[in-house]
Design an enzyme around this catalytic site. Sequence first.
Site, PDB file in Angstrom:
ATOM      1  N   GLU A 172       4.281 -30.192  -3.936  1.00  0.00           N
ATOM      2  CA  GLU A 172       4.744 -31.314  -3.128  1.00  0.00           C
ATOM      3  C   GLU A 172       3.840 -32.538  -3.306  1.00  0.00           C
ATOM      4  O   GLU A 172       3.197 -33.012  -2.366  1.00  0.00           O
ATOM      5  CB  GLU A 172       4.866 -30.878  -1.667  1.00  0.00           C
ATOM      6  CG  GLU A 172       5.950 -29.807  -1.516  1.00  0.00           C
ATOM      7  CD  GLU A 172       6.058 -29.245  -0.105  1.00  0.00           C
ATOM      8  OE1 GLU A 172       5.190 -29.562   0.736  1.00  0.00           O
ATOM      9  OE2 GLU A 172       7.003 -28.487   0.154  1.00  0.00           O
ATOM     10  N   ASN A 194      -6.634 -32.840  -1.861  1.00  0.00           N
ATOM     11  CA  ASN A 194      -5.342 -32.200  -1.635  1.00  0.00           C
ATOM     12  C   ASN A 194      -5.168 -30.814  -2.227  1.00  0.00           C
ATOM     13  O   ASN A 194      -4.487 -29.981  -1.641  1.00  0.00           O
ATOM     14  CB  ASN A 194      -4.227 -33.099  -2.205  1.00  0.00           C
ATOM     15  CG  ASN A 194      -4.180 -34.443  -1.517  1.00  0.00           C
ATOM     16  OD1 ASN A 194      -4.230 -34.510  -0.315  1.00  0.00           O
ATOM     17  ND2 ASN A 194      -4.102 -35.515  -2.300  1.00  0.00           N
ATOM     18  N   HIS A 414      18.410 -19.996   9.098  1.00  0.00           N
ATOM     19  CA  HIS A 414      17.072 -20.423   8.696  1.00  0.00           C
ATOM     20  C   HIS A 414      16.093 -19.289   8.964  1.00  0.00           C
ATOM     21  O   HIS A 414      16.027 -18.767  10.078  1.00  0.00           O
ATOM     22  CB  HIS A 414      16.630 -21.670   9.461  1.00  0.00           C
ATOM     23  CG  HIS A 414      15.264 -22.151   9.062  1.00  0.00           C
ATOM     24  ND1 HIS A 414      14.235 -22.321   9.951  1.00  0.00           N
ATOM     25  CD2 HIS A 414      14.757 -22.482   7.844  1.00  0.00           C
ATOM     26  CE1 HIS A 414      13.158 -22.743   9.314  1.00  0.00           C
ATOM     27  NE2 HIS A 414      13.449 -22.848   8.036  1.00  0.00           N
ATOM     28  N   HIS A 415      15.350 -18.904   7.921  1.00  0.00           N
ATOM     29  CA  HIS A 415      14.304 -17.889   8.034  1.00  0.00           C
ATOM     30  C   HIS A 415      12.972 -18.512   7.644  1.00  0.00           C
ATOM     31  O   HIS A 415      12.697 -18.677   6.449  1.00  0.00           O
ATOM     32  CB  HIS A 415      14.577 -16.701   7.113  1.00  0.00           C
ATOM     33  CG  HIS A 415      15.699 -15.825   7.535  1.00  0.00           C
ATOM     34  ND1 HIS A 415      16.288 -14.898   6.687  1.00  0.00           N
ATOM     35  CD2 HIS A 415      16.349 -15.715   8.722  1.00  0.00           C
ATOM     36  CE1 HIS A 415      17.256 -14.259   7.338  1.00  0.00           C
ATOM     37  NE2 HIS A 415      17.310 -14.745   8.564  1.00  0.00           N
ATOM     38  N   GLU A 416      12.150 -18.867   8.606  1.00  0.00           N
ATOM     39  CA  GLU A 416      10.778 -19.254   8.300  1.00  0.00           C
ATOM     40  C   GLU A 416       9.930 -17.987   8.329  1.00  0.00           C
ATOM     41  O   GLU A 416       9.788 -17.347   9.368  1.00  0.00           O
ATOM     42  CB  GLU A 416      10.247 -20.277   9.295  1.00  0.00           C
ATOM     43  CG  GLU A 416       8.795 -20.659   9.072  1.00  0.00           C
ATOM     44  CD  GLU A 416       8.498 -21.037   7.621  1.00  0.00           C
ATOM     45  OE1 GLU A 416       7.716 -20.319   6.965  1.00  0.00           O
ATOM     46  OE2 GLU A 416       9.066 -22.030   7.134  1.00  0.00           O
ATOM     47  N   HIS A 484      12.602 -22.468   0.176  1.00  0.00           N
ATOM     48  CA  HIS A 484      11.634 -23.564   0.255  1.00  0.00           C
ATOM     49  C   HIS A 484      10.211 -23.003   0.205  1.00  0.00           C
ATOM     50  O   HIS A 484       9.965 -21.884   0.643  1.00  0.00           O
ATOM     51  CB  HIS A 484      11.836 -24.366   1.538  1.00  0.00           C
ATOM     52  CG  HIS A 484      12.976 -25.315   1.454  1.00  0.00           C
ATOM     53  ND1 HIS A 484      12.874 -26.650   1.830  1.00  0.00           N
ATOM     54  CD2 HIS A 484      14.251 -25.152   1.036  1.00  0.00           C
ATOM     55  CE1 HIS A 484      14.039 -27.247   1.652  1.00  0.00           C
ATOM     56  NE2 HIS A 484      14.894 -26.349   1.162  1.00  0.00           N
ATOM     57  N   GLU A 485       9.309 -23.812  -0.334  1.00  0.00           N
ATOM     58  CA  GLU A 485       7.906 -23.417  -0.553  1.00  0.00           C
ATOM     59  C   GLU A 485       7.769 -22.218  -1.492  1.00  0.00           C
ATOM     60  O   GLU A 485       6.724 -21.576  -1.540  1.00  0.00           O
ATOM     61  CB  GLU A 485       7.167 -23.127   0.765  1.00  0.00           C
ATOM     62  CG  GLU A 485       6.987 -24.318   1.670  1.00  0.00           C
ATOM     63  CD  GLU A 485       8.187 -24.526   2.586  1.00  0.00           C
ATOM     64  OE1 GLU A 485       8.490 -25.681   2.904  1.00  0.00           O
ATOM     65  OE2 GLU A 485       8.811 -23.521   2.997  1.00  0.00           O
ATOM     66  N   GLU A 503      13.475 -25.724  -3.051  1.00  0.00           N
ATOM     67  CA  GLU A 503      12.723 -26.956  -2.802  1.00  0.00           C
ATOM     68  C   GLU A 503      11.732 -27.104  -3.952  1.00  0.00           C
ATOM     69  O   GLU A 503      12.029 -27.714  -4.948  1.00  0.00           O
ATOM     70  CB  GLU A 503      12.023 -26.878  -1.461  1.00  0.00           C
ATOM     71  CG  GLU A 503      11.279 -28.157  -1.098  1.00  0.00           C
ATOM     72  CD  GLU A 503      10.411 -27.976   0.121  1.00  0.00           C
ATOM     73  OE1 GLU A 503      10.300 -28.919   0.909  1.00  0.00           O
ATOM     74  OE2 GLU A 503       9.827 -26.889   0.285  1.00  0.00           O
ATOM     75  N   GLU A 509      11.674 -34.906   2.963  1.00  0.00           N
ATOM     76  CA  GLU A 509      10.884 -34.785   4.184  1.00  0.00           C
ATOM     77  C   GLU A 509       9.605 -35.613   4.115  1.00  0.00           C
ATOM     78  O   GLU A 509       9.116 -36.109   5.145  1.00  0.00           O
ATOM     79  CB  GLU A 509      10.564 -33.323   4.475  1.00  0.00           C
ATOM     80  CG  GLU A 509       9.689 -32.659   3.435  1.00  0.00           C
ATOM     81  CD  GLU A 509       9.460 -31.181   3.732  1.00  0.00           C
ATOM     82  OE1 GLU A 509       9.930 -30.699   4.778  1.00  0.00           O
ATOM     83  OE2 GLU A 509       8.822 -30.503   2.908  1.00  0.00           O
TER      84      GLU A 509
END
Length: 704
Positions: A172, A194, A414-416, A484-485, A503, A509
């Site tokens: 990202e 970073n 959505h599954h975080e 994502h991630e 993603e 975002e």
Amino acid sequence: MKNLFFASLILFAFSSIAEAQQLKSPEGKFVMEFSLQNDGTPTYNLKYKNKEVVKTSKLGLELKDDKKSLLNDFTVVDTKTSTFDETWKPVWGEVDHIRNHYNELAVTLNQKGTDRQIVIRFRLFEDGLGFRYEFPAQKNLTYFVIKEERSQFAMTGDHTAFWIPGDYDTQEYDYTKSKLSEIRGLSEKAYTANVSQKSFSPTGVQTSLMLKTNDGIYINLHEAALINYSCMHLNLDDKNLTFTSWLTPDAKGDKGYMQAPSHSPWRTIMVSDDAREILASKMTYNLNDPSKIDNTSWIKPVKYVGVWWEMITGKSSWSYTNDYPTVQLGVTDFAKAKPNGTHGANNANVKKYIDFAAANGFDAVLVEGWNEGWEDWFGHSKDYVFDFLTPYPDFDVKGLHEYAKSKGVKIIMHHETSGSVRNYERHMDAAYKFMNDNGYDAVKSGYVGDILPRGENHYSQWIVNHYQYAIEKAADYKIMVNAHEAVRPTGIARTYPNLIGNEAARGTEYQAFGGSKPNHVTVLPFTRLIGGPMDYTPGIFEMDISKMNPENKSHVNSTIANQLALYVTMYSPLQMAADTPENYNRFPDAFQFIKDVAVDWSESKYIEAEPGDFITVARKAKGTNNWFVGNVNGETPRTSNIDFSFLEKGKKYTATIYADAKDAHYKTNPQAYTIKKIAVTNKSKLSQFSAPGGGYAISIIENK
């Protein structure tokens, strides 16, 4: 005669001499030469149109705890050549058919002193080269640990590169444009501030890496079919301008656990003197296996809205309550908890999005923050784990499903995972069955935070295997996945087309987290999208984020016309209208393009392209004779000149052009746009202005 013809073709395409084997692409545009150095080190070089693009480069692997690595002392014991030509149909895509045509050379090597064998397989297409290592079943090489892969890519000069730092955990980043010789100096600040793995080399970069030579040759370095192996980064020897593969380590520092028979992913080198050909290449997909899902009728492209942007901007929250003493680390008593009044995934708000989706022809609504646990994760512990089954008191799973169904709309799960992949795997069957029982056929998964339990990197072999397991398990339940991630895609969607989005890059975002460079979207198709579609979440109409949340002073570095064009230039079968219904209702004429644009295509024409500067794409909507055009522009205003020769001869069309106003600018006047309609045929031409950070979008509808 037919057999004689093919025999002659192969003899023409493959020639060998005592110490080297030469491979030509089907039409002769490329020539690759393999040879062994005096010490038995395997090497290759690559020429494009008789010009060297990769100098002699070494191949091999360094092994851990082994007296002798797979680097040298090899002899050639066998070579096999073949040609392959097929046309296959993707389940979804930029085109409705793809030609897979290559010539192949497989070199079997035997190592002196160990009697171990490896095969290096080369496939040469008209758009570039792929090669991989294969480890046949054998007595002296069964289980082994990779300390490092030593594949080299020796460049012919100090090329211009579009790169992001070699981080093991995230992609990202905004892209940096520089000469190869400048990477070390420019990356030092990024590594200090970073990069999550600061032990990584300051000359390490991620793939897909886009390069341009001084004489106008475009080179792209990446990998294909990343399965049961660590993700490859590239480390630059900036004195010799040579990249060497650099695999992502696990928590112990190991790069890969192998058991023969097995093989590595493909290492890919795309080359062209026309940037548009890099964008149009399907070589990455062609290096993956055909679909392993026999019945793909349940896999469908999706255009969706969602309870998401309001959370990203801080207008609403994922959490149901801020009453942390009542809700602690999984010990919940929501009967006693006080709602915080900002929870986005409540029944009334979700119904509002469902109504909006139904009224405007969208397929689905994504809802984040629907399940218990966000208070603990945000408020107390990044080690919190979710169960993916238990909704908050203000989210009626069955009631909302029935309401959405009555409107012809689906809800996206959505599954975080909170990075706890073992917890996710334990719950996965139950979570997917819960989705089946409640009408969800797609899931957005997230892997925010450190990978638990032992701090794995996001791109190491162990976690790459988890991502693959999640896709395959989802297919068992006929569920589409938008991860994502996760690791960047490498064409796996050909084999498992239920992977409809990823993603794995700096998405929209970040426009609410301080912004992205206005030319970011002119780089992503040359880099991140080489391996597969991105869930970029375009369509933001309100650029001043403080109007959503007064405490957030971020600015979206784009014009409205640019946001519309992204639905064409940033290909994905999963496209989100990411802004809120309120903001779309303010600009209904511009929103019409998002309502009209397709998400599945039969043809795609890359009209003009230059990485970091501009991209213009025309696509034909599958099953129709309608086309859509998108242009995204970097920081320099320009006039785009295109013709409509891609349209069918003898047909008349009406083109609706959504464009930047003359005074539009991504920073100072991003909402200035014009809309006009003109009659066009395949003989028509257009000159169209694109503002800084701007662009244009065109819908071209056949007259009936």
